[in-house]
Structures are given as C-alpha cells and as structure tokens.
Design an enzyme around this catalytic site. Structure first.
Site, PDB file in Angstrom:
ATOM      1  N   TYR A  50      -1.238  -0.862  10.229  1.00  0.00           N
ATOM      2  CA  TYR A  50      -1.050  -0.901   8.772  1.00  0.00           C
ATOM      3  C   TYR A  50       0.358  -0.437   8.373  1.00  0.00           C
ATOM      4  CZ  TYR A  50      -3.433  -1.188   4.180  1.00  0.00           C
ATOM      5  OH  TYR A  50      -3.855  -1.566   2.923  1.00  0.00           O
ATOM      6  N   SER A  80       0.856  -1.199   0.000  1.00  0.00           N
ATOM      7  CA  SER A  80       0.000   0.000   0.000  1.00  0.00           C
ATOM      8  C   SER A  80       0.886   1.241   0.000  1.00  0.00           C
ATOM      9  CB  SER A  80      -0.865  -0.009   1.261  1.00  0.00           C
ATOM     10  OG  SER A  80      -1.364   1.276   1.540  1.00  0.00           O
TER      11      SER A  80
HETATM   12  N1  LIG Z   1      -8.875  -1.133  -0.735  1.00  0.00           N
HETATM   13  C1  LIG Z   1      -7.924  -0.226  -0.704  1.00  0.00           C
HETATM   14  O1  LIG Z   1      -8.168   0.997  -0.701  1.00  0.00           O
HETATM   15  C2  LIG Z   1      -6.473  -0.670  -0.694  1.00  0.00           C
HETATM   16  C3  LIG Z   1      -5.484   0.292  -0.924  1.00  0.00           C
HETATM   17  C4  LIG Z   1      -4.144  -0.095  -0.890  1.00  0.00           C
HETATM   18  C5  LIG Z   1      -3.825  -1.413  -0.628  1.00  0.00           C
HETATM   19  N2  LIG Z   1      -4.823  -2.324  -0.380  1.00  0.00           N
HETATM   20  C6  LIG Z   1      -4.414  -3.698  -0.098  1.00  0.00           C
HETATM   21  O2  LIG Z   1      -4.929  -4.517  -1.124  1.00  0.00           O
HETATM   22  C7  LIG Z   1      -5.245  -5.806  -0.605  1.00  0.00           C
HETATM   23  C8  LIG Z   1      -6.701  -6.118  -0.937  1.00  0.00           C
HETATM   24  O3  LIG Z   1      -7.540  -5.126  -0.374  1.00  0.00           O
HETATM   25  P1  LIG Z   1      -9.110  -5.150  -0.624  1.00  0.00           P
HETATM   26  O4  LIG Z   1      -9.597  -3.779  -0.406  1.00  0.00           O
HETATM   27  O5  LIG Z   1      -9.400  -5.859  -1.899  1.00  0.00           O
HETATM   28  O6  LIG Z   1      -9.581  -6.052   0.616  1.00  0.00           O
HETATM   29  P2  LIG Z   1     -10.956  -6.838   0.821  1.00  0.00           P
HETATM   30  O7  LIG Z   1     -11.228  -6.848   2.275  1.00  0.00           O
HETATM   31  O8  LIG Z   1     -12.018  -6.341  -0.101  1.00  0.00           O
HETATM   32  O9  LIG Z   1     -10.580  -8.320   0.355  1.00  0.00           O
HETATM   33  C9  LIG Z   1      -9.666  -9.096   1.045  1.00  0.00           C
HETATM   34  C10 LIG Z   1      -9.926 -10.564   0.801  1.00  0.00           C
HETATM   35  O10 LIG Z   1      -8.998 -11.296   1.625  1.00  0.00           O
HETATM   36  C11 LIG Z   1      -9.684 -12.412   2.158  1.00  0.00           C
HETATM   37  N3  LIG Z   1      -9.008 -12.871   3.378  1.00  0.00           N
HETATM   38  C12 LIG Z   1      -9.038 -12.295   4.617  1.00  0.00           C
HETATM   39  N4  LIG Z   1      -8.300 -13.023   5.479  1.00  0.00           N
HETATM   40  C13 LIG Z   1      -7.785 -14.063   4.778  1.00  0.00           C
HETATM   41  C14 LIG Z   1      -6.946 -15.170   5.120  1.00  0.00           C
HETATM   42  N5  LIG Z   1      -6.490 -15.354   6.373  1.00  0.00           N
HETATM   43  N6  LIG Z   1      -6.591 -16.040   4.156  1.00  0.00           N
HETATM   44  C15 LIG Z   1      -7.071 -15.886   2.877  1.00  0.00           C
HETATM   45  N7  LIG Z   1      -7.873 -14.877   2.500  1.00  0.00           N
HETATM   46  C16 LIG Z   1      -8.233 -13.978   3.438  1.00  0.00           C
HETATM   47  C17 LIG Z   1     -11.119 -11.915   2.404  1.00  0.00           C
HETATM   48  O11 LIG Z   1     -12.032 -12.983   2.518  1.00  0.00           O
HETATM   49  C18 LIG Z   1     -11.348 -11.030   1.188  1.00  0.00           C
HETATM   50  O12 LIG Z   1     -11.915 -11.740   0.118  1.00  0.00           O
HETATM   51  C19 LIG Z   1      -4.937  -5.762   0.889  1.00  0.00           C
HETATM   52  O13 LIG Z   1      -3.656  -6.275   1.113  1.00  0.00           O
HETATM   53  C20 LIG Z   1      -4.969  -4.268   1.193  1.00  0.00           C
HETATM   54  O14 LIG Z   1      -4.165  -3.952   2.298  1.00  0.00           O
HETATM   55  C21 LIG Z   1      -6.126  -1.977  -0.427  1.00  0.00           C
END
Ligand SMILES: NC(=O)c1ccc[n+]([C@@H]2O[C@H](COP(=O)([O-])OP(=O)(O)OC[C@H]3O[C@@H](n4cnc5c(N)ncnc54)[C@H](O)[C@@H]3O)[C@@H](O)[C@H]2O)c1
Length: 261
Positions: free
Chosen positions: A173, A145
């Site tokens: 985070y 991120s």
């Molecule tokens: N959404 C944002 O704004 C954003 C921005 C920068 C980085 N990120 C990063 O991108 C990645 C995805 O984010 P997102 O917004 O799609 O998240 P999200 O919560 O929509 O999806 C995350 C997925 O991970 C799965 N998950 C949770 N725990 C798990 C485990 N122990 N084993 C396997 N799967 C598991 C959940 O079931 C879910 O489907 C994350 O690493 C997040 O930190 C997100």
C-alpha cells in the site's frame, strides 16, 4: 455544483464509490458507475433510481488493468452523452493474498498488487488523459490514502485480528498510494496547457465494521472524530469535480480529521 457534468466513477460499487455516486447525483451531476463487479452493478443502479427517480446514471463494466476495457467505457460514455467531464478512480484491486504481514508477502504478490492497483491507476490516467486532451477539457481525480503520505502508525494494529488474521497495513500500500500521488503530480505538469487537470484525495480510515479496539486506538490520533464515515469524503470530491476548483491542479487533498499531523 455539477449540473450538466458527466462523471465516470471507477470502483463506483465500493464503500467510497457508492457514496460518491450518490453525492454526484445530489449535486445534479450525471454518473456512469464503472466497476469490475458486473453482478451487482445493475442492482445498485436500480436501487439508486428508486431513491433518485430523476437521476441520470448508468452502469458499465470496467477492469482498470485492461486498456480495451477502458477504451470501451470511454466510447460508451462518449456515445451516450457526447462528452465526459471527469473520471474519478476509487477502485481498489488486490489479489487473494492481500493483507499478509510484511514477512509473508511474496515477491509475486508484491508485484501483482502493485501492477493491478498502481498500474491500473496509471493506465486509466493515461487513456483518459489522452481522450481528455483530444476533447479539449477534462478532470481526473485519483483516490490515494493517508498511507501515501505518512508511514503507518503500526501501534493501532497491535494485537488486533479480524477472522483470525492479524491486522496490518500491507507493505504494498505504501508504494501504491505514494506512487498515485506522485503520478498525479507528474501528469498535471505533463498535460500543461491542455485544459486537463489531475488531483488526488487521500482519505483517512473509513468505518466499515472494524473491531472497537482498533477504532479506539485509531481515534486517539484524530482531532475530533478519528475514523470517518464514507460520506465524510464526498464534499471534497464534489469540490474537486466542480468549477470552484478550476485552478487546483496536481494537489493531494488529505481528508483525515488531522490524523496525519
Ligand atoms: N476504505 C478505507 O478505509 C480507505 C481509506 C483510504 C483510502 N481508501 C482508498 O479508497 C479507494 C476505495 O476504497 P473502498 O474502501 O471503497 O474499497 P472497496 O473494496 O469497498 O471498493 C473498491 C471497488 O473497486 C472495484 N474494483 C476492484 N478491482 C477493480 C478493477 N480491476 N477494475 C475496476 N474496479 C475494480 C471493486 O469491485 C469495488 O467495487 C481505494 O483506492 C482505497 O485504497 C480507502
């Protein structure tokens, strides 16, 4: 760009994950969606097959914090396809107290969230790294991120609440996401001469129904768009999965519309 490549997407049922799955299929790759959320996995698979009748994909349960679960996923994919080209980790484990403001984060919550998220990314990188080294090739992409790169701009959260909860950037985070970037660099060097490479993508904020007031404040720091759509990250993932990025190793590709500048 991904013809004949077998790609596992951990967290494949999430906001970014679902778009990554579609992007890989569009690029003619084959996908295993791996996620802890077993109840919606098969439904998503059915929906994808309706949209893309020729797609080669499957769903497999994965808990990134469990070595035996990762091993089962590796064995399943290896048996089904005979090889694995890449592992993408876009999972987002967090406990029920995730999102508390700094003063309210307990030691237990801090450690638990780091355990699950940074620890889980470590465990997957270790288990897939060892498998890929034995296989003779492999490609691991960890999703970090912008907050693994810079300190939060706290002013964008000032005075904004969602469901009566003050918005913030959770303190856990920072070590989690910066840790994932540095872990990725460590692994690139550790796996020298093995034909296994490791990279990160660091997305900026992704639109998912945040309050308009927040989006406005956030967008002030962007160069053209500000908050991005999940699809805006897909092209970078496809590039890192493709042979076009063969000699890119240990890097962190920031996709944030210049927000961190
Ligand atoms: N959404 C944002 O704004 C954003 C921005 C920068 C980085 N990120 C990063 O991108 C990645 C995805 O984010 P997102 O917004 O799609 O998240 P999200 O919560 O929509 O999806 C995350 C997925 O991970 C799965 N998950 C949770 N725990 C798990 C485990 N122990 N084993 C396997 N799967 C598991 C959940 O079931 C879910 O489907 C994350 O690493 C997040 O930190 C997100």
């Amino acid at each position: 760009m991904l013809k004949d490549k077998i790609i596992i997407i951990a967290g494949g049922l999430g906001l970014l994950g679902k778009n990554f799955v579609k992007g890989v299929i569009d690029a003619k790759g084959s996908v295993i969606i791996a996620d802890i959320n077993e109840s919606t996995g098969n439904d998503f698979k059915k929906n994808i097959l309706t949209e893309y009748p020729n797609a080669i994909l499957d769903f497999h349960y994965l808990d990134i914090t469990s070595e035996s679960s990762i091993q089962k996923l590796i064995k399943f994919t290896q048996k089904k396809f005979g090889k694995i080209n890449a592992f993408v980790n876009t999972s987002y484990p967090r406990n029920q107290n995730w999102g508390n403001t700094f003063e309210d984060v307990s030691f237990k919550d801090f450690c638990e969230n780091i355990d699950m998220h940074l620890g889980g990314y470590f465990l997957c990188s270790q288990q897939f790294g060892i498998f890929f080294r034995q296989q003779g090739f492999g490609n691991i992409i960890n999703i970090s991120s912008i907050y693994g790169v810079i300190a939060p701009k706290f002013d964008v959260y000032d005075g904004i609440a969602i469901n009566n909860r003050t918005m913030t950037m959770p303190v856990e985070y920072a070590p989690i996401k910066s840790g994932i970037i540095h872990l990725t660099k460590y692994l690139s060097k550790y796996f020298k001469n093995t034909n296994v490479r490791f990279n990160c993508i660091s997305p900026g904020g992704i639109l998912s129904g945040q309050p308009q007031e927040f989006i406005k404040k956030y967008n002030f720091y962007g160069c053209s768009k500000g908050m991005l759509d999940p699809q805006d990250i897909v092209g970078s993932l496809i590039f890192l999965l493709s042979d076009g990025s063969k000699y890119i190793n240990g890097q962190n590709l920031i996709v944030d519309d210049g927000w961190t500048l």
